[in-house]
Design a protein around this motif. Structure first.
Motif, mmCIF file in Angstrom:
data_model
loop_
_atom_site.group_PDB
_atom_site.id
_atom_site.type_symbol
_atom_site.label_atom_id
_atom_site.label_comp_id
_atom_site.label_asym_id
_atom_site.label_seq_id
_atom_site.Cartn_x
_atom_site.Cartn_y
_atom_site.Cartn_z
ATOM 1 N N THR A 41 72.153 16.938 -6.696
ATOM 2 C CA THR A 41 70.782 17.401 -6.961
ATOM 3 C C THR A 41 69.798 16.878 -5.915
ATOM 4 N N ILE A 42 68.753 17.651 -5.693
ATOM 5 C CA ILE A 42 67.663 17.260 -4.775
ATOM 6 C C ILE A 42 66.389 17.239 -5.642
ATOM 7 N N PRO A 43 66.182 16.173 -6.419
ATOM 8 C CA PRO A 43 65.112 16.218 -7.425
ATOM 9 C C PRO A 43 63.709 16.080 -6.851
ATOM 10 N N HIS A 84 62.405 19.542 -3.345
ATOM 11 C CA HIS A 84 63.687 20.263 -3.275
ATOM 12 C C HIS A 84 63.773 21.213 -2.078
ATOM 13 N N ASN A 85 64.941 21.254 -1.499
ATOM 14 C CA ASN A 85 65.300 22.275 -0.511
ATOM 15 C C ASN A 85 66.179 23.272 -1.250
ATOM 16 N N PRO A 86 65.798 24.521 -1.404
ATOM 17 C CA PRO A 86 64.746 25.252 -0.707
ATOM 18 C C PRO A 86 63.449 25.478 -1.489
ATOM 19 N N ALA A 89 75.876 7.736 7.982
ATOM 20 C CA ALA A 89 75.425 8.500 9.151
ATOM 21 C C ALA A 89 74.514 9.644 8.710
ATOM 22 N N GLY A 90 73.719 9.424 7.653
ATOM 23 C CA GLY A 90 72.829 10.479 7.166
ATOM 24 C C GLY A 90 73.423 11.116 5.912
ATOM 25 N N ASN A 91 72.640 12.024 5.319
ATOM 26 C CA ASN A 91 73.036 12.540 4.004
ATOM 27 C C ASN A 91 74.216 13.501 4.070
ATOM 28 N N SER A 92 74.378 14.214 5.191
ATOM 29 C CA SER A 92 75.546 15.094 5.293
ATOM 30 C C SER A 92 76.810 14.241 5.244
ATOM 31 N N ASP A 93 76.799 13.176 6.010
ATOM 32 C CA ASP A 93 77.929 12.235 6.012
ATOM 33 C C ASP A 93 78.127 11.632 4.627
ATOM 34 N N GLU A 145 72.234 11.982 -5.832
ATOM 35 C CA GLU A 145 70.811 12.290 -5.622
ATOM 36 C C GLU A 145 70.521 12.363 -4.125
ATOM 37 N N ASP A 146 70.136 13.541 -3.657
ATOM 38 C CA ASP A 146 69.801 13.734 -2.243
ATOM 39 C C ASP A 146 68.288 13.529 -2.104
ATOM 40 N N ASP A 147 67.917 12.391 -1.503
ATOM 41 C CA ASP A 147 66.514 11.982 -1.468
ATOM 42 C C ASP A 147 65.953 12.064 -0.043
ATOM 43 N N VAL A 148 66.378 13.085 0.672
ATOM 44 C CA VAL A 148 66.106 13.149 2.116
ATOM 45 C C VAL A 148 64.622 13.316 2.444
ATOM 46 N N TYR A 149 63.827 13.886 1.504
ATOM 47 C CA TYR A 149 62.416 14.170 1.815
ATOM 48 C C TYR A 149 61.430 13.155 1.225
ATOM 49 N N ARG A 150 61.925 12.064 0.626
ATOM 50 C CA ARG A 150 61.056 11.116 -0.107
ATOM 51 C C ARG A 150 59.845 10.658 0.702
ATOM 52 N N LEU A 152 69.532 10.732 15.302
ATOM 53 C CA LEU A 152 70.003 9.354 15.105
ATOM 54 C C LEU A 152 71.283 9.321 14.283
ATOM 55 N N ARG A 153 71.451 10.311 13.409
ATOM 56 C CA ARG A 153 72.556 10.355 12.438
ATOM 57 C C ARG A 153 72.624 9.043 11.683
ATOM 58 N N LEU A 154 71.611 8.774 10.913
ATOM 59 C CA LEU A 154 71.498 7.483 10.245
ATOM 60 C C LEU A 154 70.885 7.653 8.854
ATOM 61 N N GLY A 172 69.612 8.281 1.114
ATOM 62 C CA GLY A 172 68.389 8.337 1.917
ATOM 63 C C GLY A 172 68.773 8.552 3.376
ATOM 64 N N SER A 173 67.827 9.088 4.160
ATOM 65 C CA SER A 173 68.157 9.433 5.549
ATOM 66 C C SER A 173 66.953 9.207 6.465
ATOM 67 N N PHE A 174 67.229 8.892 7.713
ATOM 68 C CA PHE A 174 66.157 8.810 8.709
ATOM 69 C C PHE A 174 65.961 10.145 9.440
ATOM 70 N N ALA A 175 66.680 11.190 9.004
ATOM 71 C CA ALA A 175 66.633 12.465 9.729
ATOM 72 C C ALA A 175 65.242 13.093 9.695
ATOM 73 N N LYS A 176 64.570 13.029 8.564
ATOM 74 C CA LYS A 176 63.273 13.713 8.449
ATOM 75 C C LYS A 176 62.113 12.768 8.759
ATOM 76 N N ALA A 177 62.282 11.476 8.478
ATOM 77 C CA ALA A 177 61.177 10.538 8.679
ATOM 78 C C ALA A 177 61.155 9.988 10.101
ATOM 79 N N THR A 181 70.158 25.805 -3.802
ATOM 80 C CA THR A 181 70.278 24.431 -3.306
ATOM 81 C C THR A 181 70.359 24.424 -1.775
ATOM 82 N N TYR A 182 70.567 23.224 -1.225
ATOM 83 C CA TYR A 182 70.690 23.056 0.231
ATOM 84 C C TYR A 182 72.004 23.704 0.672
ATOM 85 N N HIS A 183 71.904 24.813 1.409
ATOM 86 C CA HIS A 183 73.100 25.625 1.664
ATOM 87 C C HIS A 183 74.154 24.890 2.496
#
Ligand SMILES: Cc1ncc(COP(=O)(O)O)c(C=O)c1O
Length: 385
Positions: free
Chosen positions: A160-162, A165-167, A85-89, A193-198, A233-235, A223-228, A111-113
């Motif tokens: 890590t958010i390689p 990176h956020n922030p 359901a996304g990277n937080s999940d 590996e948090d790849d949310v912004y790829r 959607l929480r996906l 990976g997440s659909f939150a940013k793209a 890091t991502y707070h």
């Protein structure tokens, strides 16, 4: 009864809101999302309204498998993809399945707070490793591993958010990517590996993921659909070894309820298959590139001497180092009268290291508004120095 419009993002009229790392509502894919449900119903029929498999929505996992294969030039099995359901999940699930309270978990500083909050919910012993212009400091990581070793401890996980990176907006250098993987193998810790912004890469392709470089079983890539596409959607999905993926799918949670947000996943599968995902991401890249350039240009023109900032190659954030005597929290208090807000560095680290820094998100505002925000911020910093 009037319901609140949003529980998260309450924008103040006339304010420059650099604090929200969220997409501009004007850039959300309304047309594609209008088409997706009927396309999915036409293609999948009543199946899309069922529980779905514990692993996730197969059509979406197959699309992810093909995309990872073609973009990252690696063979990934369908059984190495799992719906989330996304990277937080995913962070929460990884902690549940792979850690025990009290385990040492390494995190970047800063890091991502909100990721930190999820790790903290699991009672983990968090240890900070600093980030510099090339990403996570390998030298500091080696020193921390040696310290831990001397006290008979070893980390279970490194979060890590390689990439973008956020922030800070920086990306881990290619050499450091390889050394980090070697260290994980040698010391036996997992890399989360948090790849949310790829997908949001503005100057050519994103660097290779740690997952694509490492032996299987070392890296769990989220990976997440939150940013793209859209955060609501929480996906998202995870790439990991088939054995690790089975731990997600075999749990009671998915045995009872299936993978999270199955119907949304089937809609997104139809949207991706139609080509709308690629068209939308191309539009986002162009719009956010313009915003990054507008903000970086205005900061270069207006920030007072003694401030430096990063120009990211992707993602949402510019990170400013203020003169060392300027505290980000105190600056935020003063910035209110200049009608500008941001995230102070002290809130995005656990070791107090970034107190003289601030995070600016350029995702929400249009180029002119970003330029005006930079002028306001510069005036607030001028008052504080
Ligand atoms: C680094 C990072 N990870 C995770 C998230 C949240 O991801 P999701 O919406 O997929 O839970 C964010 C959102 O800002 C983020 O910046």
């Amino acid at each position: 009864m009037v319901l609140p419009a949003s529980t998260q993002m309450v924008l103040r009229e006339g304010h420059s809101e650099f604090n929200f790392g969220q997409p501009d509502p004007d850039l959300l894919p309304l047309d594609a999302m209008r088409r997706a449900p009927s396309a999915a119903l036409d293609t999948f029929g009543a199946d899309m309204l069922g529980y779905g498999a514990p692993e996730g929505a197969w059509p979406l996992l197959a699309w992810i498998q093909a995309r990872v294969g073609s973009r990252e030039h690696i063979d990934v099995g369908l059984d190495e993809c799992i719906g989330t359901a996304g990277n937080s999940d995913a962070i929460d699930q990884v902690c549940t399945l792979f850690t025990e309270p009290g385990d040492v978990v390494l995190v970047e500083s800063p890091t991502y707070h909100l990721g930190l909050r999820i790790l903290q919910d699991h009672g983990l012993a968090l240890e900070a490793v600093p980030v510099d212009a090339d990403g996570l400091s390998i030298e500091a990581l080696e020193a921390r591993l040696a310290d831990l070793g001397r006290s008979g401890r070893s980390p279970r996980l490194l979060y890590t958010i390689p990439t973008f990176h956020n922030p800070t907006g920086v990306s881990l250098s290619p050499e450091r990517r390889r050394t980090l993987i070697d260290l994980a193998v040698r010391h036996g810790f997992l890399i989360l590996e948090d790849d949310v912004y790829r997908e949001l890469a503005y100057d050519g392709p994103a660097p290779p993921s740690l997952f694509s470089l490492a032996p299987r079983g070392v890296v769990l890539r989220m990976g997440s659909f939150a940013k793209a596409l859209a955060p609501g959607l929480r996906l998202g999905w995870l790439n990991c070894s088939a054995e690790q993926a089975r731990r997600f799918a075999d749990g009671g949670l998915r045995d009872s309820g299936g993978a999270p947000n199955f119907t949304a996943a089937m809609m997104v599968a139809a949207l991706c298959q139609s080509g709308d995902f690629d068209r939308h991401v191309a539009r986002l890249r162009q719009a956010y590139r313009e915003r990054r350039d507008a903000l970086a240009g205005a900061l270069a023109a207006h920030l007072p001497p003694g401030c430096t900032f990063t120009t990211p190659r992707g993602g949402y954030f510019i990170w400013i180092e203020l003169p060392s005597h300027v505290d980000g929290d105190l600056l935020l208090d003063r910035a209110g009268s200049h009608r500008v807000s941001f995230v102070p560095g002290g809130r995005v680290c656990i070791d107090g290291r970034s107190r003289h820094c601030v995070r600016l998100a350029f995702s929400l505002m249009k180029p002119d508004a970003l330029a005006e925000g930079a002028r306001r911020l510069a005036a607030a910093i001028g008052d504080a120095t």
